[in-house]
Motif scaffolding. Structure first.
Motif: not given
Ligand code: CTP
Length: 402
Positions: A22-23, A53-54, A26-27, A57, A30, A36-38, A11
């Protein structure tokens, strides 16, 4: 129903207010079990924090081309190889411009140039920026490169007005990507032959008779077919285009005779044959071995008819073989296209009209009408050729059980 297989998603987040949305994306990925790698730009970090983000993800963030990751690998290449799909949300005018023009000056733009997997971009920006000619040109270029653009929606923009430019909602982006993953590779196990480009008929060692065909339509068809699982042989006349897809076997030819020989050879085992090439109808009767010198005021060249490849393919058509021809007409278009379909024994005839200014030779866009032998007709709109290729294949797949 079996559980959908988890996918590897890169992403990319760029610097726009929609970055906060975008948060949720990611959810959603997941929760579905995807990895997912951002990858972020420095500007994106003005809107969202590395820690968030970490945490969401559950992977390290990649934001700097010179980051060291363990075990040793070059991150932009390893991420590009790792991904099943790359999603850029939000995509600013800046990343769109860089990607469309091959500029690589940070982690994300460098990674994008190394990616050979599907790329989705969800633009988000002010309406005037979105409508700007340069931005639209870049978006069209990306579509022609095979990228998927998730159109922005109309609504309140950060600049205070209500207009088109809002990033599509994360739930909808998630749906689009999920739908993409669940798409069946329709042409898997099928052999396809596609012809493309012009032919050059030599007059002497320095001159030839050719035409303006760029080959784009045939290349787009080959690309789409390969992506949808087909084993593709692309027989092309002289063109500046490149084929990056390993699933495409490319055969370069120059003359109509060479195209005839190669096409008949590869068509023998094909399930689907698409004659998108603009084959010369006439060729010089003789080819001078030396350059013809300028002499008289007039020069008459004697030409003879080439073999109509499509007609030959029609004569040899096997049961369950699907034959698609193209017709370029300037008058009585539908009638002539239908007549050609009958005369050449094709299953489909794709009509290119030169009346439309945004369609045809040398254009990046095209507009087609497709006639099927069974009477069905498809009327397309003017679109980038890669999308028109998708429409043609969709219609052929639906009307002919290949
Ligand atoms: N075609 C072919 N071999 C040729 C000429 C054309 O296989 N020597 C194919 C083209 O690839 C296309 C279809 O025939 O799929 C129709 O081409 P088009 O130029 O529209 O028609 P022609 O049959 O050449 O007739 P005309 O030029 O008179 O319209």
């Amino acid at each position: 129903m079996p559980e959908p297989a988890p996918k590897k998603i890169v992403l990319g987040i760029t610097g726009g207010i929609a970055a906060y949305k975008s948060l949720s994306l990611i959810r959603l990925f997941k929760k579905e079990g995807h990895e997912v790698r951002v990858v972020v730009t420095q500007n994106a970090l003005q809107f969202v924090t590395p820690l968030t983000l970490e945490a969401l993800s559950q992977n390290a963030l990649y934001s700097d081309s010179f980051t060291r990751n363990e075990p040793y690998s070059v991150a932009h290449i390893s991420y590009a190889d790792w991904a099943d799909v790359v999603v850029i949300a939000p995509a600013t005018a800046n990343i769109i411009g860089k990607f469309a023009n091959g500029i690589a000056d940070d982690a994300l733009s460098t990674l994008l140039l190394a990616v050979k997997k599907p790329v989705f971009l969800a633009p988000a920006m002010n309406v005037n920026m979105y409508e700007n000619e340069a931005v639209q040109r870049n978006i069209t270029q990306l579509k022609n490169q095979g990228c998927h653009i998730i159109e922005p929606t109309e609504g309140d923009l950060a600049c205070g007005i209500c207009a088109k430019g809002r990033m599509e909602e994360p739930e909808r982006i998630f749906e689009i990507i999920t739908q993409f993953f669940s798409q069946k590779k329709k042409w898997i196990g099928k052999k396809a032959v596609v012809t493309a480009g012009p032919t050059y008929e030599p007059i002497d060692p320095v001159r030839f008779i050719g035409n303006h065909s760029s080959g784009q339509m045939g290349f787009a068809l080959a690309e789409k077919l390969a992506k949808q699982g087909a084993e593709v042989t692309l027989i092309t006349g002289p063109t500046a285009l490149h084929t990056a897809n390993n699933a495409i076997q490319r055969i370069d030819v120059v003359t109509a005779k060479e195209m005839l020989d190669k096409t008949l050879h590869y068509a023998k085992n094909a399930n689907l044959i698409i004659m998108a090439a603009a084959v010369a109808d006439y060729t010089p009767k003789t080819i001078a071995s030396e350059k013809i010198k300028k002499k008289n005021d007039n020069w008459e060249l004697s030409l003879e008819k080439t073999t109509d490849i499509l007609l030959e393919l029609g004569k040899r058509k096997q049961k369950n073989q699907c034959l698609v021809g193209f017709a370029l007409e300037t008058e009585n278009e539908a009638e002539n296209a239908r007549k050609k379909m009958q005369e050449k024994n094709t299953d489909f005839m794709v009509l290119n009209s030169l009346r439309n200014s945004g369609a045809g030779f040398k254009c990046a866009t095209n507009q087609v009408t497709i006639f099927a032998k069974n009477g069905a007709v498809f009327e397309g709109e003017c679109k980038p050729k890669i999308e028109v290729a998708g429409e043609i294949l969709e219609f052929v797949f639906g009307e002919f059980k290949v």
